[in-house]
Scaffold this active site. Structure first.
Site, PDB file in Angstrom:
ATOM      1  N   ASN A 253       0.874  -1.173   0.000  1.00 55.15           N
ATOM      2  CA  ASN A 253       0.000   0.000   0.000  1.00 55.15           C
ATOM      3  C   ASN A 253       0.913   1.225   0.000  1.00 55.15           C
ATOM      4  O   ASN A 253       1.492   1.573   1.024  1.00 55.15           O
ATOM      5  CB  ASN A 253      -0.894  -0.037   1.253  1.00 55.15           C
ATOM      6  CG  ASN A 253      -1.892   1.100   1.278  1.00 55.15           C
ATOM      7  OD1 ASN A 253      -1.887   1.979   0.418  1.00 55.15           O
ATOM      8  ND2 ASN A 253      -2.758   1.081   2.281  1.00 55.15           N
TER       9      ASN A 253
ATOM     10  N   GLY B 295     -10.606   2.127  12.862  1.00 51.31           N
ATOM     11  CA  GLY B 295     -10.091   2.590  14.154  1.00 51.31           C
ATOM     12  C   GLY B 295     -11.156   3.050  15.136  1.00 51.31           C
ATOM     13  O   GLY B 295     -11.221   2.570  16.269  1.00 51.31           O
ATOM     14  N   ILE B 296     -12.023   3.959  14.697  1.00 54.35           N
ATOM     15  CA  ILE B 296     -13.037   4.506  15.602  1.00 54.35           C
ATOM     16  C   ILE B 296     -14.177   3.497  15.790  1.00 54.35           C
ATOM     17  O   ILE B 296     -14.610   3.235  16.913  1.00 54.35           O
ATOM     18  CB  ILE B 296     -13.577   5.856  15.063  1.00 54.35           C
ATOM     19  CG1 ILE B 296     -12.427   6.865  14.901  1.00 54.35           C
ATOM     20  CG2 ILE B 296     -14.662   6.410  15.981  1.00 54.35           C
ATOM     21  CD1 ILE B 296     -12.809   8.164  14.190  1.00 54.35           C
ATOM     22  N   GLY B 297     -14.629   2.922  14.692  1.00 55.01           N
ATOM     23  CA  GLY B 297     -15.745   1.962  14.757  1.00 55.01           C
ATOM     24  C   GLY B 297     -15.416   0.756  15.619  1.00 55.01           C
ATOM     25  O   GLY B 297     -16.268   0.234  16.338  1.00 55.01           O
TER      26      GLY B 297
ATOM     27  N   ARG C 215     -10.989  15.424   6.307  1.00 47.61           N
ATOM     28  CA  ARG C 215     -11.773  15.693   5.093  1.00 47.61           C
ATOM     29  C   ARG C 215     -13.161  16.193   5.469  1.00 47.61           C
ATOM     30  O   ARG C 215     -13.746  15.730   6.451  1.00 47.61           O
ATOM     31  CB  ARG C 215     -11.913  14.420   4.253  1.00 47.61           C
ATOM     32  CG  ARG C 215     -10.615  14.010   3.618  1.00 47.61           C
ATOM     33  CD  ARG C 215     -10.800  12.757   2.771  1.00 47.61           C
ATOM     34  NE  ARG C 215      -9.709  11.827   3.008  1.00 47.61           N
ATOM     35  CZ  ARG C 215      -9.798  10.519   2.948  1.00 47.61           C
ATOM     36  NH1 ARG C 215     -10.948   9.948   2.630  1.00 47.61           N
ATOM     37  NH2 ARG C 215      -8.756   9.758   3.192  1.00 47.61           N
TER      38      ARG C 215
ATOM     39  N   GLU D 235      -8.211  -5.347   5.566  1.00 38.61           N
ATOM     40  CA  GLU D 235      -8.135  -5.040   4.139  1.00 38.61           C
ATOM     41  C   GLU D 235      -6.968  -5.756   3.469  1.00 38.61           C
ATOM     42  O   GLU D 235      -7.081  -6.207   2.328  1.00 38.61           O
ATOM     43  CB  GLU D 235      -7.986  -3.525   3.955  1.00 38.61           C
ATOM     44  CG  GLU D 235      -9.271  -2.785   4.292  1.00 38.61           C
ATOM     45  CD  GLU D 235      -9.061  -1.299   4.549  1.00 38.61           C
ATOM     46  OE1 GLU D 235      -8.376  -0.965   5.542  1.00 38.61           O
ATOM     47  OE2 GLU D 235      -9.573  -0.487   3.777  1.00 38.61           O
TER      48      GLU D 235
ATOM     49  N   HIS E  35     -13.098   2.079   0.199  1.00 40.31           N
ATOM     50  CA  HIS E  35     -13.022   1.106   1.305  1.00 40.31           C
ATOM     51  C   HIS E  35     -13.679  -0.219   0.913  1.00 40.31           C
ATOM     52  O   HIS E  35     -14.197  -0.936   1.770  1.00 40.31           O
ATOM     53  CB  HIS E  35     -13.738   1.623   2.576  1.00 40.31           C
ATOM     54  CG  HIS E  35     -13.083   2.796   3.226  1.00 40.31           C
ATOM     55  ND1 HIS E  35     -13.807   3.866   3.725  1.00 40.31           N
ATOM     56  CD2 HIS E  35     -11.781   3.070   3.477  1.00 40.31           C
ATOM     57  CE1 HIS E  35     -12.972   4.748   4.251  1.00 40.31           C
ATOM     58  NE2 HIS E  35     -11.729   4.300   4.105  1.00 40.31           N
TER      59      HIS E  35
ATOM     60  N   ASP F 269      -7.372  13.269  15.371  1.00 41.22           N
ATOM     61  CA  ASP F 269      -7.358  11.959  16.037  1.00 41.22           C
ATOM     62  C   ASP F 269      -8.541  11.864  17.007  1.00 41.22           C
ATOM     63  O   ASP F 269      -8.659  12.681  17.922  1.00 41.22           O
ATOM     64  CB  ASP F 269      -6.026  11.796  16.784  1.00 41.22           C
ATOM     65  CG  ASP F 269      -5.848  10.394  17.320  1.00 41.22           C
ATOM     66  OD1 ASP F 269      -6.700   9.943  18.117  1.00 41.22           O
ATOM     67  OD2 ASP F 269      -4.863   9.749  16.931  1.00 41.22           O
TER      68      ASP F 269
ATOM     69  N   ARG G  42      -9.309   9.914  19.422  1.00 42.20           N
ATOM     70  CA  ARG G  42      -9.024   9.756  20.861  1.00 42.20           C
ATOM     71  C   ARG G  42      -8.819  11.116  21.508  1.00 42.20           C
ATOM     72  O   ARG G  42      -9.320  11.369  22.615  1.00 42.20           O
ATOM     73  CB  ARG G  42      -7.763   8.907  21.066  1.00 42.20           C
ATOM     74  CG  ARG G  42      -8.022   7.433  20.946  1.00 42.20           C
ATOM     75  CD  ARG G  42      -6.742   6.679  20.822  1.00 42.20           C
ATOM     76  NE  ARG G  42      -6.102   7.003  19.547  1.00 42.20           N
ATOM     77  CZ  ARG G  42      -5.194   6.249  18.944  1.00 42.20           C
ATOM     78  NH1 ARG G  42      -4.793   5.148  19.519  1.00 42.20           N
ATOM     79  NH2 ARG G  42      -4.676   6.598  17.793  1.00 42.20           N
TER      80      ARG G  42
ATOM     81  N   ASN H 149      -9.792   7.205  10.088  1.00 43.33           N
ATOM     82  CA  ASN H 149      -9.382   8.523   9.586  1.00 43.33           C
ATOM     83  C   ASN H 149     -10.241   8.885   8.389  1.00 43.33           C
ATOM     84  O   ASN H 149     -10.694  10.006   8.241  1.00 43.33           O
ATOM     85  CB  ASN H 149      -7.912   8.496   9.177  1.00 43.33           C
ATOM     86  CG  ASN H 149      -7.023   8.749  10.368  1.00 43.33           C
ATOM     87  OD1 ASN H 149      -7.358   9.563  11.235  1.00 43.33           O
ATOM     88  ND2 ASN H 149      -5.910   8.057  10.428  1.00 43.33           N
TER      89      ASN H 149
ATOM     90  N   HIS I 150     -17.534   1.891   8.226  1.00 43.38           N
ATOM     91  CA  HIS I 150     -16.072   1.949   8.339  1.00 43.38           C
ATOM     92  C   HIS I 150     -15.739   3.359   8.846  1.00 43.38           C
ATOM     93  O   HIS I 150     -15.813   4.327   8.089  1.00 43.38           O
ATOM     94  CB  HIS I 150     -15.446   1.676   6.960  1.00 43.38           C
ATOM     95  CG  HIS I 150     -13.949   1.741   6.945  1.00 43.38           C
ATOM     96  ND1 HIS I 150     -13.160   0.646   6.688  1.00 43.38           N
ATOM     97  CD2 HIS I 150     -13.091   2.778   7.149  1.00 43.38           C
ATOM     98  CE1 HIS I 150     -11.887   0.999   6.744  1.00 43.38           C
ATOM     99  NE2 HIS I 150     -11.815   2.291   7.014  1.00 43.38           N
TER     100      HIS I 150
ATOM    101  N   ARG J 233      -2.673  -2.346  -3.282  1.00 46.42           N
ATOM    102  CA  ARG J 233      -3.897  -1.600  -3.001  1.00 46.42           C
ATOM    103  C   ARG J 233      -3.918  -0.385  -3.926  1.00 46.42           C
ATOM    104  O   ARG J 233      -2.999   0.434  -3.912  1.00 46.42           O
ATOM    105  CB  ARG J 233      -3.929  -1.123  -1.553  1.00 46.42           C
ATOM    106  CG  ARG J 233      -5.205  -0.391  -1.276  1.00 46.42           C
ATOM    107  CD  ARG J 233      -5.274   0.172   0.106  1.00 46.42           C
ATOM    108  NE  ARG J 233      -6.607   0.696   0.324  1.00 46.42           N
ATOM    109  CZ  ARG J 233      -6.999   1.266   1.433  1.00 46.42           C
ATOM    110  NH1 ARG J 233      -6.188   1.378   2.438  1.00 46.42           N
ATOM    111  NH2 ARG J 233      -8.223   1.716   1.550  1.00 46.42           N
TER     112      ARG J 233
END
Ligand code: ADP
Length: 388
Positions: free
Chosen positions: A7, A325-327, A235, A378, A174, A277, A279, A205, A202, A85
């Site tokens: 990637n 990450g967040i999900g 974004r 992925e 994604h 981020d 967090r 970021n 998903h 990718r």
């Protein structure tokens, strides 16, 4: 069969080497700061290491990676195929494909739709083909899974001839993640994928929500480029296009500056003024910083809005799955999204949501709709596609 998954980004190269007999990960790593100075981080099982190396360009990064594989794995470093990718497959590629000179030229041409990603992906392919000329190289496109979207879901409200002339339409991204997560969700609810209406969220970021009906993407929140849909780390997500005119005019921005502003300075970062981020956003929101609270609330609200609209386009839903990450990690975001889905009969198992680990159902036994967490994979999907 050993498959290397690459990637390539503008200054980084992620790599994963799989043994496909049992789909085990042999080695993973990240080369970063290419063109700046250079850093190579890797891990093999419990072992890991970091090296500072001079990396003037992507070719040097790839050479450093191959040297590492040979040093760590000896003859086991032999690679049988490389899966790349590639973010944008344009109107042509609804499937993964063997990379010929024509395919590479198409990937370069699709910089039109993914200016921040496709040129780097193409560069990664060039240097990898030069370094490993005797093995097949396969492009696995982030857009491919969404080729099943019906025309009414993918067409924008601009003159139709212009859409046709330039390939302007919703493509979605994604894809490897949504496909993987949908397949795992079917296993969790013990029903065939082809019988299920799923919504896969998903949230990392980059964020996209997808309506997966009977195993196929029916609609998704990202658009022609990965800029549309839910707000993301940096974004903007969906905007009224007139905002772009206003900003260009009032802030005296050129094309490059507005692209940079919408891609790199907007979203959670632009709203909170704290960080991209999540967090750090959650911590700042807990400390009562109003713009961090607002950023968190907008993300939750956007996800709810897409879930609601996809229930409507699929005429129902059997399961909702969170990933990235967040999900995967923010139990509070999941709880907040699901708190507003009681009209669907969603009921969370609070303990599983908060304290559980890894892939699991987080809905209560008497929930009408299943809710799941599935860490995405992925790279494994790209390796599987390469073998296929
Ligand atoms: P990418 O889209 O770059 O692959 P990821 O899927 O890794 O991104 O997601 C990164 C996001 O996940 C960041 O916003 C990060 O803060 C968030 N994240 C990671 N771990 C947690 C956590 N424990 N709680 C909340 N958010 C988290």
């Amino acid at each position: 069969m050993r498959v290397l998954v690459l990637n390539a980004g503008s200054s980084s190269l992620k790599f994963n080497l799989f043994e496909m007999a049992d789909e085990s990960l042999i080695l993973e790593g990240l080369v970063e700061r290419i063109g700046v100075d250079g850093r190579l981080a890797w891990s093999v099982g419990a072992e890991s290491g970091v090296q500072e190396v001079q990396l003037p360009d992507h070719a040097a990064a790839l050479a450093a990676m191959i040297e590492l594989l040979e040093a760590r794995l000896g003859s086991g470093a032999r690679i049988h195929a490389v899966g790349h990718r590639v973010v944008h497959g344009g109107p042509k590629y609804g499937e993964s494909t063997l990379i010929t000179p024509e395919v590479l030229a198409d990937i370069e041409a699709y910089a039109l739709y993914a200016p921040l990603h496709n040129p780097n992906n193409a560069l990664g392919i060039r240097v990898a083909k030069a370094a490993l000329p005797d093995v097949p190289h396969i492009a696995v496109f982030d857009t491919a899974f969404h080729h099943t979207m019906p025309e009414h879901a993918r067409t924008y409200g601009i003159p139709y001839e212009l859409s046709m002339k330039y390939g302007i339409r919703r493509y979605g991204f994604h894809g490897s993640s949504h496909a993987y997560v949908a397949a795992r969700t079917a296993i969790l609810v013990a029903r065939p994928l082809r019988s299920l209406k799923l919504i896969t969220c998903h949230i990392g970021n980059g964020t996209s929500v997808c309506a997966v009906r009977y195993g196929h993407s029916m609609d998704t929140s990202m658009g022609m480029t990965p800029l549309q849909g839910v707000i993301m780390g940096t974004r903007c997500g969906t905007l009224d296009p007139s905002i772009v005119d206003l900003l260009i005019d009032k802030e005296h921005l050129d094309y490059q500056a507005i692209t940079e502003l919408l891609n790199k300075k907007s979203g959670l970062l632009g709203i909170s003024g704290v960080s991209s981020d999540f967090r750090e956003i959650e911590a700042a929101a807990d400390a009562g910083i109003p713009r961090a609270i607002l950023a968190r609330d907008i993300l939750t609200y956007d996800v709810r809005k897409f879930i609601g609209s996809y229930v409507s386009v699929m005429d129902g839903v059997d399961a909702i799955t969170f990933t990235a990450g967040i999900g995967t990690h923010s139990s509070r975001l999941r709880a907040e999204v699901c708190r507003h889905l009681t009209y669907l009969g969603v009921k969370l198992d609070e303990t599983s949501n908060r304290d559980g680990q890894g892939e699991r159902l987080i809905s209560a036994a008497d929930s009408r709709i299943a809710v799941a967490v599935v860490p995405t994979h992925e790279e494994l999907m790209i390796a599987r596609e390469t073998v296929r």
